[in-house]
Design a protein around this motif. Structure first.
Motif, PDB file in Angstrom:
ATOM      1  N   MET A  73       0.943  -1.248  -0.158  1.00  0.00           N
ATOM      2  CA  MET A  73       0.018   0.069   0.035  1.00  0.00           C
ATOM      3  C   MET A  73       1.033   1.191   0.125  1.00  0.00           C
ATOM      4  O   MET A  73       1.832   1.391   0.923  1.00  0.00           O
ATOM      5  N   ARG A  75       2.248   5.155   0.689  1.00  0.00           N
ATOM      6  CA  ARG A  75       1.881   6.039   1.650  1.00  0.00           C
ATOM      7  C   ARG A  75       2.384   7.379   0.976  1.00  0.00           C
ATOM      8  O   ARG A  75       3.602   7.449   0.534  1.00  0.00           O
ATOM      9  N   SER A  90      -5.092  10.102   3.560  1.00  0.00           N
ATOM     10  CA  SER A  90      -5.588   8.761   3.071  1.00  0.00           C
ATOM     11  C   SER A  90      -6.708   8.436   3.762  1.00  0.00           C
ATOM     12  O   SER A  90      -7.023   8.579   4.900  1.00  0.00           O
ATOM     13  N   ALA A  92      -9.195   4.903   4.070  1.00  0.00           N
ATOM     14  CA  ALA A  92      -9.470   3.494   3.879  1.00  0.00           C
ATOM     15  C   ALA A  92     -10.302   3.347   2.768  1.00  0.00           C
ATOM     16  O   ALA A  92     -11.387   3.808   2.556  1.00  0.00           O
ATOM     17  N   MET A  96     -11.219  -2.197   3.934  1.00  0.00           N
ATOM     18  CA  MET A  96      -9.544  -2.537   4.028  1.00  0.00           C
ATOM     19  C   MET A  96      -9.043  -2.139   5.554  1.00  0.00           C
ATOM     20  O   MET A  96      -8.035  -1.850   5.554  1.00  0.00           O
ATOM     21  N   MET A 102      -1.101  -7.415   4.044  1.00  0.00           N
ATOM     22  CA  MET A 102      -0.531  -7.370   2.942  1.00  0.00           C
ATOM     23  C   MET A 102       1.147  -7.293   2.733  1.00  0.00           C
ATOM     24  O   MET A 102       1.661  -6.489   3.091  1.00  0.00           O
ATOM     25  N   SER A 115      -0.387   1.921  -9.131  1.00  0.00           N
ATOM     26  CA  SER A 115      -1.273   1.927  -7.964  1.00  0.00           C
ATOM     27  C   SER A 115      -2.359   3.128  -8.560  1.00  0.00           C
ATOM     28  O   SER A 115      -1.983   4.150  -9.071  1.00  0.00           O
ATOM     29  N   GLN A 165      -8.001   7.791  -1.831  1.00  0.00           N
ATOM     30  CA  GLN A 165      -8.032   6.368  -1.633  1.00  0.00           C
ATOM     31  C   GLN A 165      -6.988   5.973  -2.500  1.00  0.00           C
ATOM     32  O   GLN A 165      -7.003   6.320  -3.976  1.00  0.00           O
ATOM     33  N   GLY A 167      -5.186   2.321  -4.072  1.00  0.00           N
ATOM     34  CA  GLY A 167      -5.153   0.947  -3.981  1.00  0.00           C
ATOM     35  C   GLY A 167      -3.720   0.321  -3.973  1.00  0.00           C
ATOM     36  O   GLY A 167      -3.048   1.088  -3.995  1.00  0.00           O
ATOM     37  N   ALA A 168      -3.705  -0.871  -3.566  1.00  0.00           N
ATOM     38  CA  ALA A 168      -2.295  -1.614  -3.576  1.00  0.00           C
ATOM     39  C   ALA A 168      -1.557  -1.757  -4.941  1.00  0.00           C
ATOM     40  O   ALA A 168      -2.295  -1.488  -5.880  1.00  0.00           O
TER      41      ALA A 168
END
Length: 173
Positions: A73, A75, A90, A92, A96, A102, A115, A165, A167-168
């Motif tokens: 994820m 930052r 951020s 969530a 999540m 993860m 991402s 938001q 994403g991974a």
């Protein structure tokens, strides 16, 4: 507060998510990505922008001959043109928080990961606060990667400010 939340919060507050991922990455034998071996870029949001929402794709390219790892994820920190940190936080992704564990993602030598990042871009709140970042910074361990931000403005309620938001990271072909 659930046990999982009690366990998760100190990691986030102390930045332990990155530290934890770093330790795990070293244990797996893949060094953490360094700012000298990877570059960060952003898209113009084509295909992600809609009614009152916008987005960008963060792309991280490993230009070295060595695989490296990074937290799954991202930052992020958003900055103005003078590189001052903006109050953009951020949020969530639903489902999540605290979310699944993860594991770090390995970025192959000469490989890329991406991402998707999304936010509210329209003045849709009763009392809106909108900010237009100039840069986005990805925090990697104790290093930072900075790229121009082409996503336009980010909006949120005046008392909270804009949120996003992310994403991974996922490997690109």
């Amino acid at each position: 507060m659930t046990f999982a939340k009690k366990l998760h919060m100190p990691l986030i507050l102390m930045g332990g998510v990155l530290l934890g991922f770093t330790s795990m990455a070293h244990a797996q034998g893949t060094p953490v990505c360094g700012a000298r071996q990877v570059t960060l870029s952003t898209s113009d949001g084509e295909g992600m922008n809609g009614m009152s929402h916008a987005g960008t794709v963060l792309k991280l390219d490993n230009h070295s001959r060595t695989a490296c790892s990074l937290p799954a994820m991202p930052r992020l920190v958003f900055e103005d043109a003078r590189h001052r940190t903006l109050k953009i936080t951020s949020r969530a992704i639903p489902g999540m928080h605290p979310g699944p564990v993860m594991l770090p993602l390995t970025v192959l030598a000469h490989g890329s990961v991406s991402s998707e990042v999304q936010w509210v871009s329209g003045d849709v709140y009763d009392h809106s606060a909108c900010i237009t970042p100039a840069y986005v910074t990805l925090q990697l361990d104790n290093q930072e990667l900075r790229a121009p931000f082409h996503g336009g403005r980010m909006c949120g309620p005046q008392d909270q400010g804009p949120t996003y938001q992310a994403g991974a990271f996922r490997r690109l072909p």
